[in-house]
Design an enzyme around this catalytic site. Structure first.
Site, PDB file in Angstrom:
ATOM      1  N   PRO A 255      48.835  21.682  -4.937  1.00 14.24           N
ATOM      2  CA  PRO A 255      50.016  21.735  -4.036  1.00 14.24           C
ATOM      3  C   PRO A 255      49.618  22.591  -2.796  1.00 14.24           C
ATOM      4  O   PRO A 255      49.796  23.785  -2.668  1.00 14.24           O
ATOM      5  CB  PRO A 255      51.030  22.706  -5.020  1.00 14.24           C
TER       6      PRO A 255
ATOM      7  N   ASP B 158      45.882  26.119  -0.735  1.00 17.24           N
ATOM      8  CA  ASP B 158      46.487  25.824  -1.867  1.00 17.24           C
ATOM      9  C   ASP B 158      47.614  26.696  -2.502  1.00 17.24           C
ATOM     10  O   ASP B 158      47.378  27.977  -2.452  1.00 17.24           O
ATOM     11  CB  ASP B 158      45.376  25.952  -2.955  1.00 17.24           C
ATOM     12  N   HIS B 159      48.867  26.295  -2.434  1.00 19.28           N
ATOM     13  CA  HIS B 159      49.961  27.300  -2.437  1.00 19.28           C
ATOM     14  C   HIS B 159      49.906  28.028  -3.878  1.00 19.28           C
ATOM     15  O   HIS B 159      50.661  29.061  -3.883  1.00 19.28           O
ATOM     16  CB  HIS B 159      51.338  26.460  -2.586  1.00 19.28           C
ATOM     17  N   ARG B 160      49.139  27.703  -4.917  1.00 22.82           N
ATOM     18  CA  ARG B 160      49.223  28.307  -6.028  1.00 22.82           C
ATOM     19  C   ARG B 160      48.511  29.725  -5.969  1.00 22.82           C
ATOM     20  O   ARG B 160      48.641  30.752  -6.699  1.00 22.82           O
ATOM     21  CB  ARG B 160      48.353  27.547  -7.283  1.00 22.82           C
ATOM     22  N   VAL B 161      47.655  29.781  -4.809  1.00 26.20           N
ATOM     23  CA  VAL B 161      46.917  30.997  -4.806  1.00 26.20           C
ATOM     24  C   VAL B 161      47.438  31.494  -3.292  1.00 26.20           C
ATOM     25  O   VAL B 161      47.410  32.820  -3.275  1.00 26.20           O
ATOM     26  CB  VAL B 161      45.264  30.682  -4.581  1.00 26.20           C
TER      27      VAL B 161
END
Length: 545
Positions: A343, A517-520
């Protein structure tokens, strides 16, 4: 002028009377050097026999089910007056059918006596540094003699490495992606004294692994010969099972994006043939469209995408078909995975590099006699390292539910080559000066253009810079290169009017495009990183603070 050449089976070790399980060419086919002609399968491995010449097939000397050995004539090829010179039949073309490794005897004795036994890669022919594409065991597993431990895949064959001892796995010495050779230790097995009889280490066993890898074998140039009609049709594999297919069929399936585990096999011993893959694709494309709302029934297990459109472009006008380069095939698979699974969000920033560019030009003039030349890329790498030290999340990778924070700083940079983009890596960039980084990146870029980069030169990156400054553009959205969590895109700098509080003044502005990476990395952190890099480039004195 006709020039008929016999294409023979190359060195396949000590094996004779190996059955032909697939024939990929027929009379009249045009073939290239290294095109797969037939697939052989011994009781230890499945392998393709490639063509050593280019030309037109005049006669096929073998058929499905024939048994052949080294030196057997496979086809007669007319190379023609302007034919490509025949290459020596490569001994390495048919790997992984070697005799049992003599080194197994000590292992057997040690297993009989009990204790820890090193299980090693047996004789796999002339191949070295063969990648591991599947690992079947973990610490604590109980294995028997001949149980598959790992699967290896060269560019010509896929093979299993079986256990030469029975017992409990105490340590696994390899992981997915490692490269191994004959004698490499795979696992350490704890054997009970006298409880298990260790057999001599057999040569690599038939590989059923269905894992897709970057190292793809050349796809067969023609349709495979149909399997015997009497062959019973095996059912599609249950979930978690391993598919049984030749390297060429695996490569063909990868090109089409087919999961071999879902294909019904029609070949002998449950082997998947090329026709099986083609039939599966036709079946999927001809299946009725899913009813509205059916996508929700997939429970997230698939993307529920429409099949790729098949168009006869030639009916609209002249066309030319060019095969994709190996680099584009591999990078295409990786980029597709990264685009779908990460994402990602892209953030843009402008960096004022007016003073830095003047400083760079000045230093290059001073070092003109020595030949040392500073590039803007070198300053970018140094600035990114400094920013990664300030924001350590950018020097990390996701590993399941964990975040791996790296303490080293290896920076990759995209290099444009005639065959496609590659990403060489400057190792330990935090320990090098800007001048050293400029020299090393220049050498790596030249090796990339010349096709001389080694695999080690493209491994271990923590962060990537993709610079289009030499071409142009304003902003773009680069794709994160997994398992990294961010990538910085750079375009061509341009003079722009900038308000200094009193008047508009001309300043040299460099566009930055950071994809994360929007998860991180959330939006606030990404923007802080981008702004900090811009501040460093605007005033490199901040590098020493």
């Amino acid at each position: 002028m006709s020039n008929i050449v016999e294409v023979k089976v190359p060195d396949i070790g000590d094996f004779t009377d190996v059955p032909v399980i697939d024939v990929f060419v027929k009379v009249g086919d045009t073939i290239k050097v290294d095109d797969a002609l037939v697939t052989l399968e011994s009781d230890k491995a499945t392998m393709d026999v490639p063509s050593s010449v280019a030309g037109v097939v005049k006669e096929v000397k073998v058929k499905l089910g024939d048994r052949i050995a080294e030196g057997s004539v496979v086809v007669l090829v007319d190379t023609g007056a302007a034919a490509t010179a025949a290459a020596p039949a490569p001994a390495a073309a048919a790997p992984a059918v070697a005799a049992p490794a003599p080194a197994a005897a000590p292992a057997a004795a040690q297993a009989a006596a009990g204790g820890a036994v090193e299980v090693k890669v047996p004789d796999i022919g002339d191949f070295e540094s063969v990648p591991v594409i599947d690992v079947f065991v973990k610490v604590g597993d109980t294995v028997k003699v001949d149980d598959a431990l790992v699967t290896l895949e060269s560019d010509k064959a896929t093979m299993d490495v079986p256990s030469s001892a029975a017992g409990v796995v105490k340590e696994v010495k390899v992981k997915l992606g490692d490269k191994v050779s004959e004698g490499s230790v795979i696992v350490i097995v704890e054997t009970a004294g006298g409880a298990f009889a260790a057999a001599p280490a057999p040569a690599a066993a038939p590989a059923p692994a269905a894992a897709a890898t970057a190292a793809t074998a050349p796809a067969p140039a023609a349709k495979a010969a149909p399997a015997a009609a009497a062959t019973p049709v095996a059912p599609a594999l249950p979930l978690g099972s391993k598919a049984h297919a030749s390297p060429s069929v695996r490569a063909y399936a990868r090109e089409l994006g087919v999961d071999l585990g879902r294909v019904t096999a029609s070949g002998p011993k449950g082997r998947i043939l090329k026709e099986d893959v083609s039939g599966f694709v036709k079946g999927v494309m001809s299946a009725p469209a899913a009813a509205p709302g059916a996508a929700g029934a997939s429970l997230g297990g698939g993307l529920d995408l429409l099949p790729w459109p098949k168009v006869d472009f030639a009916k609209f006008g002249p066309v030319e078909v060019q095969p994709l380069s190996r680099i584009k095939k591999i990078s295409g698979q990786n980029l597709s995975r990264n685009w779908v699974m990460i994402p990602a969000v892209t953030y843009h920033e402008d960096a004022d590099i007016t003073d830095l560019e003047a400083f760079r030009v000045q230093l290059n003039k001073e070092n003109e006699k020595s030949g040392a030349k500073l590039t803007m890329l070198a300053f970018l790498i140094k600035a990114c390292v400094k920013a990664m030290q300030k924001f350590p999340e950018f020097n990390s990778s996701l590993d399941g539910d964990n975040l791996v924070l790296k303490k080293y700083f290896n920076i990759g940079f995209a290099a444009d080559t005639p065959n496609g983009l590659v990403v060489p890596v400057v190792k330990n960039a935090d320990q090098k000066s800007v001048l050293q980084i400029a020299q090393e990146s220049g050498e790596l870029a030249k090796q990339a253009r010349d096709g001389k980069l080694k695999p080690a030169d493209m491994q271990g990156a923590c962060f990537t810079i993709s610079s289009l400054g030499g071409i142009g553009g304003t902003y773009f959205a680069p794709i994160v290169n997994a398992p990294e969590v961010a990538i910085l895109g750079v375009n061509k700098s341009a003079m722009k009017p900038v308000w200094d509080g009193k008047a508009f003044v001309p300043r040299l502005v460099l566009p930055l495009s950071l994809t994360a990476d929007h998860r991180v990395i959330d939006g606030a952190l990404a923007t802080r990183f981008n702004v900090y890099v811009a501040q460093l480039l605007a005033d490199m004195r901040r590098m020493i603070v």
